[in-house]
Design a protein around this motif. Structure first.
Motif, PDB file in Angstrom:
ATOM      1  N   ALA A  67       3.915  79.546  53.412  1.00  0.00           N
ATOM      2  CA  ALA A  67       4.090  78.364  52.563  1.00  0.00           C
ATOM      3  C   ALA A  67       4.510  77.164  53.405  1.00  0.00           C
ATOM      4  N   THR A  68       5.416  77.390  54.345  1.00  0.00           N
ATOM      5  CA  THR A  68       5.877  76.299  55.208  1.00  0.00           C
ATOM      6  C   THR A  68       4.751  75.818  56.113  1.00  0.00           C
ATOM      7  N   THR A  69       3.965  76.746  56.618  1.00  0.00           N
ATOM      8  CA  THR A  69       2.825  76.369  57.449  1.00  0.00           C
ATOM      9  C   THR A  69       1.837  75.529  56.647  1.00  0.00           C
ATOM     10  N   GLN A  70       1.614  75.916  55.398  1.00  0.00           N
ATOM     11  CA  GLN A  70       0.709  75.144  54.540  1.00  0.00           C
ATOM     12  C   GLN A  70       1.258  73.741  54.316  1.00  0.00           C
ATOM     13  N   LEU A  71       2.567  73.641  54.069  1.00  0.00           N
ATOM     14  CA  LEU A  71       3.187  72.314  53.895  1.00  0.00           C
ATOM     15  C   LEU A  71       3.062  71.488  55.173  1.00  0.00           C
ATOM     16  N   TYR A  72       3.247  72.132  56.322  1.00  0.00           N
ATOM     17  CA  TYR A  72       3.114  71.437  57.596  1.00  0.00           C
ATOM     18  C   TYR A  72       1.690  70.912  57.783  1.00  0.00           C
ATOM     19  N   VAL A  73       0.708  71.739  57.474  1.00  0.00           N
ATOM     20  CA  VAL A  73      -0.693  71.327  57.620  1.00  0.00           C
ATOM     21  C   VAL A  73      -0.988  70.141  56.693  1.00  0.00           C
ATOM     22  N   GLU A  74      -0.481  70.215  55.462  1.00  0.00           N
ATOM     23  CA  GLU A  74      -0.688  69.111  54.516  1.00  0.00           C
ATOM     24  C   GLU A  74      -0.011  67.837  55.007  1.00  0.00           C
ATOM     25  N   ALA A  75       1.219  67.952  55.517  1.00  0.00           N
ATOM     26  CA  ALA A  75       1.935  66.780  56.020  1.00  0.00           C
ATOM     27  C   ALA A  75       1.228  66.193  57.238  1.00  0.00           C
ATOM     28  N   VAL A 130       8.625  62.908  67.649  1.00  0.00           N
ATOM     29  CA  VAL A 130       8.673  64.154  66.897  1.00  0.00           C
ATOM     30  C   VAL A 130       7.874  65.196  67.660  1.00  0.00           C
ATOM     31  N   GLN A 131       8.495  66.338  67.909  1.00  0.00           N
ATOM     32  CA  GLN A 131       7.815  67.414  68.610  1.00  0.00           C
ATOM     33  C   GLN A 131       7.044  68.252  67.599  1.00  0.00           C
ATOM     34  N   PRO A 132       5.775  68.513  67.852  1.00  0.00           N
ATOM     35  CA  PRO A 132       5.016  69.340  66.905  1.00  0.00           C
ATOM     36  C   PRO A 132       5.508  70.789  66.925  1.00  0.00           C
ATOM     37  N   VAL A 133       5.384  71.434  65.793  1.00  0.00           N
ATOM     38  CA  VAL A 133       5.764  72.834  65.664  1.00  0.00           C
ATOM     39  C   VAL A 133       4.551  73.667  66.060  1.00  0.00           C
ATOM     40  N   MET A 134       4.716  74.444  67.099  1.00  0.00           N
ATOM     41  CA  MET A 134       3.608  75.257  67.581  1.00  0.00           C
ATOM     42  C   MET A 134       3.906  76.723  67.232  1.00  0.00           C
ATOM     43  N   ALA A 135       3.607  77.084  66.017  1.00  0.00           N
ATOM     44  CA  ALA A 135       3.860  78.471  65.577  1.00  0.00           C
ATOM     45  C   ALA A 135       2.730  78.903  64.666  1.00  0.00           C
TER      46      ALA A 135
END
Length: 142
Positions: A67-75, A130-135
């Motif tokens: 869910a968090t990954t999906q929110l990150y992709v949307e953002a 802002v550092q991107p989240v690479m996960a």
């Protein structure tokens, strides 16, 4: 002729005590083995229950990661759209400023031409980058 006494509890009281102790020891050993098997079974049941709890917790964590990954992709997608809009609006503002400069030169009147800040021209150069989240959600699976 003298008969030999048979071994066991067939008459000799000395052997009767040995047989009774042996029988009690066997019973005690059986009870001890039964308790040991019950402890092992309980331990196994506890471990299986704990494994189930861990699997459920892992599943919930994976759902939250997804869910968090999906929110990150949307953002990130929305940020890309907003950056494109900023660039377009900045180009429009530059063009309008150029028109104002030309109008100022032609008319001879002093005009208040707004200054375009550098951060507006380069929104990716924020004061605190802002550092991107690479996960990836798959990197947490075993």
């Amino acid at each position: 002729m003298q008969q030999q006494a048979s071994s066991g509890s067939d008459g000799d009281p000395r052997y009767a005590g040995i047989d009774e102790r042996k029988r009690k020891r066997m019973l005690s050993n059986r009870e001890s083995a039964k308790r040991s098997r019950m402890r092992k079974q309980k331990h196994l049941d506890d471990m299986l229950g704990e494994a189930t709890q861990f699997k459920n917790a892992n599943s919930q964590i994976m759902q939250r990661i997804n869910a968090t990954t999906q929110l990150y992709v949307e953002a990130a997608s929305e940020n890309n759209i907003l950056r494109a809009q900023v660039m377009e609006l900045t180009d429009r503002l530059r063009s309008l400023n150029e028109v104002l400069l030309i109008a100022e030169e032609v008319s001879g009147l002093a005009m208040d031409i707004p200054f375009i800040p550098d951060t507006l021209l380069e929104p990716w150069q924020l004061p605190c980058p802002v550092q991107p989240v690479m996960a990836s959600p798959n990197m947490f699976q075993y």
